[in-house]
Design a protein around this motif. Structure first.
Motif, PDB file in Angstrom:
ATOM      1  N   GLY A  11       4.513   5.158 -12.535  1.00 15.60           N
ATOM      2  CA  GLY A  11       5.738   4.380 -12.631  1.00 15.60           C
ATOM      3  C   GLY A  11       5.733   3.106 -11.825  1.00 15.60           C
ATOM      4  O   GLY A  11       6.717   2.370 -11.822  1.00 15.60           O
ATOM      5  N   THR A  12       4.627   2.804 -11.139  1.00 18.51           N
ATOM      6  CA  THR A  12       4.487   1.564 -10.374  1.00 18.51           C
ATOM      7  C   THR A  12       3.340   0.741 -10.938  1.00 18.51           C
ATOM      8  O   THR A  12       2.242   1.261 -11.150  1.00 18.51           O
ATOM      9  CB  THR A  12       4.215   1.856  -8.888  1.00 18.51           C
ATOM     10  N   LEU A  13       3.591  -0.525 -11.194  1.00 21.67           N
ATOM     11  CA  LEU A  13       2.552  -1.438 -11.669  1.00 21.67           C
ATOM     12  C   LEU A  13       2.079  -2.269 -10.489  1.00 21.67           C
ATOM     13  O   LEU A  13       2.842  -3.042  -9.910  1.00 21.67           O
ATOM     14  CB  LEU A  13       3.096  -2.355 -12.768  1.00 21.67           C
ATOM     15  N   VAL A  14       0.820  -2.088 -10.097  1.00 23.49           N
ATOM     16  CA  VAL A  14       0.252  -2.819  -8.970  1.00 23.49           C
ATOM     17  C   VAL A  14      -0.381  -4.111  -9.492  1.00 23.49           C
ATOM     18  O   VAL A  14      -1.336  -4.082 -10.254  1.00 23.49           O
ATOM     19  CB  VAL A  14      -0.795  -1.983  -8.220  1.00 23.49           C
ATOM     20  N   MET A  15       0.191  -5.218  -9.056  1.00 24.63           N
ATOM     21  CA  MET A  15      -0.243  -6.545  -9.493  1.00 24.63           C
ATOM     22  C   MET A  15      -1.035  -7.222  -8.385  1.00 24.63           C
ATOM     23  O   MET A  15      -0.531  -7.468  -7.292  1.00 24.63           O
ATOM     24  CB  MET A  15       0.980  -7.392  -9.849  1.00 24.63           C
ATOM     25  N   ALA A  16      -2.299  -7.529  -8.653  1.00 22.08           N
ATOM     26  CA  ALA A  16      -3.111  -8.292  -7.708  1.00 22.08           C
ATOM     27  C   ALA A  16      -2.960  -9.774  -8.025  1.00 22.08           C
ATOM     28  O   ALA A  16      -3.056 -10.187  -9.190  1.00 22.08           O
ATOM     29  CB  ALA A  16      -4.578  -7.881  -7.818  1.00 22.08           C
ATOM     30  N   THR A  17      -2.715 -10.572  -6.996  1.00 26.52           N
ATOM     31  CA  THR A  17      -2.547 -12.007  -7.190  1.00 26.52           C
ATOM     32  C   THR A  17      -3.068 -12.738  -5.972  1.00 26.52           C
ATOM     33  O   THR A  17      -3.510 -12.126  -4.998  1.00 26.52           O
ATOM     34  CB  THR A  17      -1.065 -12.361  -7.453  1.00 26.52           C
ATOM     35  N   GLN A  72       4.713  -3.705  -7.754  1.00 24.86           N
ATOM     36  CA  GLN A  72       4.166  -3.912  -6.417  1.00 24.86           C
ATOM     37  C   GLN A  72       3.211  -5.092  -6.477  1.00 24.86           C
ATOM     38  O   GLN A  72       2.290  -5.114  -7.294  1.00 24.86           O
ATOM     39  CB  GLN A  72       3.415  -2.680  -5.918  1.00 24.86           C
ATOM     40  N   VAL A  73       3.422  -6.081  -5.624  1.00 19.60           N
ATOM     41  CA  VAL A  73       2.588  -7.283  -5.610  1.00 19.60           C
ATOM     42  C   VAL A  73       1.653  -7.240  -4.411  1.00 19.60           C
ATOM     43  O   VAL A  73       2.112  -7.172  -3.268  1.00 19.60           O
ATOM     44  CB  VAL A  73       3.456  -8.556  -5.557  1.00 19.60           C
ATOM     45  N   ASP A  74       0.355  -7.283  -4.667  1.00 20.33           N
ATOM     46  CA  ASP A  74      -0.650  -7.319  -3.610  1.00 20.33           C
ATOM     47  C   ASP A  74      -1.268  -8.708  -3.574  1.00 20.33           C
ATOM     48  O   ASP A  74      -1.884  -9.154  -4.548  1.00 20.33           O
ATOM     49  CB  ASP A  74      -1.747  -6.278  -3.856  1.00 20.33           C
ATOM     50  N   ASN A  75      -1.132  -9.392  -2.462  1.00 22.20           N
ATOM     51  CA  ASN A  75      -1.647 -10.748  -2.288  1.00 22.20           C
ATOM     52  C   ASN A  75      -3.035 -10.681  -1.665  1.00 22.20           C
ATOM     53  O   ASN A  75      -3.190 -10.335  -0.498  1.00 22.20           O
ATOM     54  CB  ASN A  75      -0.687 -11.535  -1.395  1.00 22.20           C
ATOM     55  N   ILE A  76      -4.076 -11.018  -2.440  1.00 18.82           N
ATOM     56  CA  ILE A  76      -5.456 -10.916  -1.982  1.00 18.82           C
ATOM     57  C   ILE A  76      -6.186 -12.219  -2.306  1.00 18.82           C
ATOM     58  O   ILE A  76      -5.622 -13.125  -2.921  1.00 18.82           O
ATOM     59  CB  ILE A  76      -6.178  -9.719  -2.638  1.00 18.82           C
ATOM     60  N   GLU A  77      -7.435 -12.328  -1.908  1.00 19.11           N
ATOM     61  CA  GLU A  77      -8.232 -13.502  -2.254  1.00 19.11           C
ATOM     62  C   GLU A  77      -8.441 -13.541  -3.767  1.00 19.11           C
ATOM     63  O   GLU A  77      -8.588 -12.491  -4.414  1.00 19.11           O
ATOM     64  CB  GLU A  77      -9.588 -13.472  -1.544  1.00 19.11           C
ATOM     65  N   PHE A  78      -8.494 -14.744  -4.316  1.00 19.33           N
ATOM     66  CA  PHE A  78      -8.599 -14.861  -5.766  1.00 19.33           C
ATOM     67  C   PHE A  78      -9.855 -14.189  -6.315  1.00 19.33           C
ATOM     68  O   PHE A  78      -9.807 -13.487  -7.331  1.00 19.33           O
ATOM     69  CB  PHE A  78      -8.573 -16.329  -6.211  1.00 19.33           C
TER      70      PHE A  78
END
Length: 271
Positions: free
Chosen positions: A38-44, A79-85
């Motif tokens: 039920g959670t969409l983890v978005m890497a950006t 859920q937004v995860d801020n990581i290196e491109f």
């Protein structure tokens, strides 16, 4: 935005050995599981205004709003995860994230590693140059890039474009952030920066003495990347995207950040 991922093996090792940071720089404790919980983890990578950037300690922007609209359609939490491109695709491959949304351009090379949804926006690469070229090589056309000192953000489509000119004597300086490349340009360390149009406009707006050369490179499609195995999630997202295009939501989100720029609007022709 949006981007070529180079040295995938090394980046994968980095992605596994480093905890992914979440919104506001906090460490992410959860992993992507295809959205089944039920959670969409978005890497950006929140260095790409107006598509994703930090405001008041949170990751915001066009891509975040579109991801939230998709989650609203699918009944999921975002859920937004801020990581290196250049760690985004390895994060998808390792299962640390469900989707990568960061102004990512669809390329044949990336399609070997991940799947893409339908396109939700289009953009193009432009060249940022100083108005005063006393310390730099004057660049007014594509031909002038031969032998130039070109700045790019590592792993981006601008990196791809610039690499083509290395055989013609260009020197490519690769920076972790687009802002670092622009700073080097203002200091006369490089001759130009190749980057996506929308962040280029944001950089020029806050850095006096810079200007943009456009209409050199072909338009490119932005899409959401995800695991090749997760066809169910891809189909769900594509259905949500189609509805969000049809009801004007995506156009409204884009216009909220950058206005009615036709090169940046969602495009049915690019699907």
């Amino acid at each position: 935005m949006k981007k070529k991922l180079i040295s995938l093996t090394a980046a994968a090792v980095l992605a596994v050995s480093t905890l992914l940071s979440g919104c506001g720089g906090e460490q992410a404790e959860t992993s992507g599981d295809g959205g089944s919980n039920g959670t969409l983890v978005m890497a950006t990578n929140a260095t790409f205004e107006p598509y994703e950037f930090i405001r008041d300690g949170e990751v915001v922007g066009i891509d975040v709003d579109i991801a939230q609209a998709i989650c609203d359609k699918l009944g999921m939490e975002l859920q937004v995860d801020n990581i290196e491109f250049d760690a985004i695709i390895p994060a998808i491959q390792s299962g640390r994230a469900d989707v990568g949304i960061a102004g990512i351009t669809v390329t044949e090379e990336r399609q070997q590693s991940v799947a893409f949804t339908d396109s939700y926006a289009t953009s193009t690469q432009v060249i940022i140059v100083p108005e005063d070229t006393t310390q730099t090589k004057a660049i007014t056309t594509e031909a002038d890039l031969a032998g130039a000192r070109i700045g790019v953000q590592l792993g981006t489509t601008g990196d791809i474009k610039a690499s083509d000119y290395e055989e013609e004597g260009a020197t490519v300086e690769r920076y972790t952030k687009g802002a670092d490349a622009v700073q080097a340009l203002t200091q006369g360390k490089i001759d130009c920066v190749i980057i996506d149009k929308q962040p280029a406009e944001s950089f020029v707006a806050v850095n006096e003495g810079l200007t943009i050369i456009d209409q050199i490179f072909e338009p490119e499609d932005y899409a959401i990347c995800l695991s090749k195995d997760n066809t169910e999630l891809r189909d769900q997202i594509n259905e949500a995207l189609a509805e969000l295009k049809a009801d004007g939501t995506i156009d409204s989100i884009i216009a909220n950040y950058i206005g009615d720029d036709t090169e940046s609007q969602s495009s049915a022709e690019s699907e």
